[in-house]
Design a protein around this motif. Structure first.
Motif, short mmCIF file in Angstrom:
data_model
loop_
_atom_site.label_atom_id
_atom_site.label_comp_id
_atom_site.label_asym_id
_atom_site.label_seq_id
_atom_site.Cartn_x
_atom_site.Cartn_y
_atom_site.Cartn_z
N ARG A 8 0.83 -1.21 0.00
CA ARG A 8 0.00 0.00 0.00
C ARG A 8 0.87 1.26 0.00
NH1 ARG A 8 -3.59 1.82 -1.17
NH2 ARG A 8 -4.50 2.81 0.62
N ILE A 12 1.06 4.34 -2.77
CA ILE A 12 1.00 5.76 -2.44
C ILE A 12 2.20 6.49 -3.04
CG2 ILE A 12 1.15 7.41 -0.51
CD1 ILE A 12 -0.49 5.21 1.10
N ILE A 112 4.86 11.03 1.46
CA ILE A 112 4.67 9.57 1.47
C ILE A 112 4.42 9.08 2.89
CG2 ILE A 112 5.78 7.33 1.02
CD1 ILE A 112 7.40 8.78 -1.22
#
Length: 153
Positions: A8, A12, A112
């Motif tokens: 995940r 991103i 991030i």
């Protein structure tokens, strides 16, 4: 689980990269950025060396290098030490693209990991580096850094 969360977080990261490049009108992928950066930092490196420097599969990187060469961002030349090998050199257009892209890439790194404090970010990156290097030999494309410590992209 860690694997799911890492996947995940990678999603991103890639989404932010694509968004920032598109906003700037630049056509560049994360692996192209990494490859160009490695060639700039290590002029004359061959494709296998660049693959090791960015921990990317050699065969797949060949296609990336082909695209970069087609766009005039890198050039292949016969390596002086091995006539069968091709040394990679960044072109002026490649340098110009990196000059535009690098501040954008550096600029979104904290985005991030936006949910962390500055101290947590530093700890997270340290731990991420530690766990990544601990599993490096399990990768299909392990990182093969030069021992000088100057290979962080």
């Amino acid at each position: 689980m860690p694997g799911h969360l890492i996947r995940r977080l990678n999603q991103i990261s890639v989404a932010l990269f694509a968004e920032r490049m598109a906003e700037a009108g630049l056509t560049l992928t994360p692996v192209q950025f990494a490859a160009l950066s490695a060639v700039e930092a290590h002029p004359g490196a061959d494709q296998a060396r660049v693959a090791g420097l960015i921990a990317y599969d050699r065969a797949t990187l060949g296609k990336v290098i082909d695209r970069l060469e087609d766009r005039g961002l890198i050039a292949r030349k016969t390596a002086p030490h091995d006539r069968r090998a091709k040394a990679l050199e960044i072109t002026q257009d490649g340098r110009d693209l990196l000059t535009q892209a690098r501040p954008l890439v550096l600029g979104f790194q904290n985005d991030i990991i936006a949910g962390l404090t500055k101290a947590e970010r530093e700890t997270f990156v340290t731990l991420l580096d530690k766990v990544t290097m601990a599993g490096n030999d399990k990768s299909r494309a392990p990182l093969k850094p030069i021992k000088t410590g100057s290979d962080k992209l």
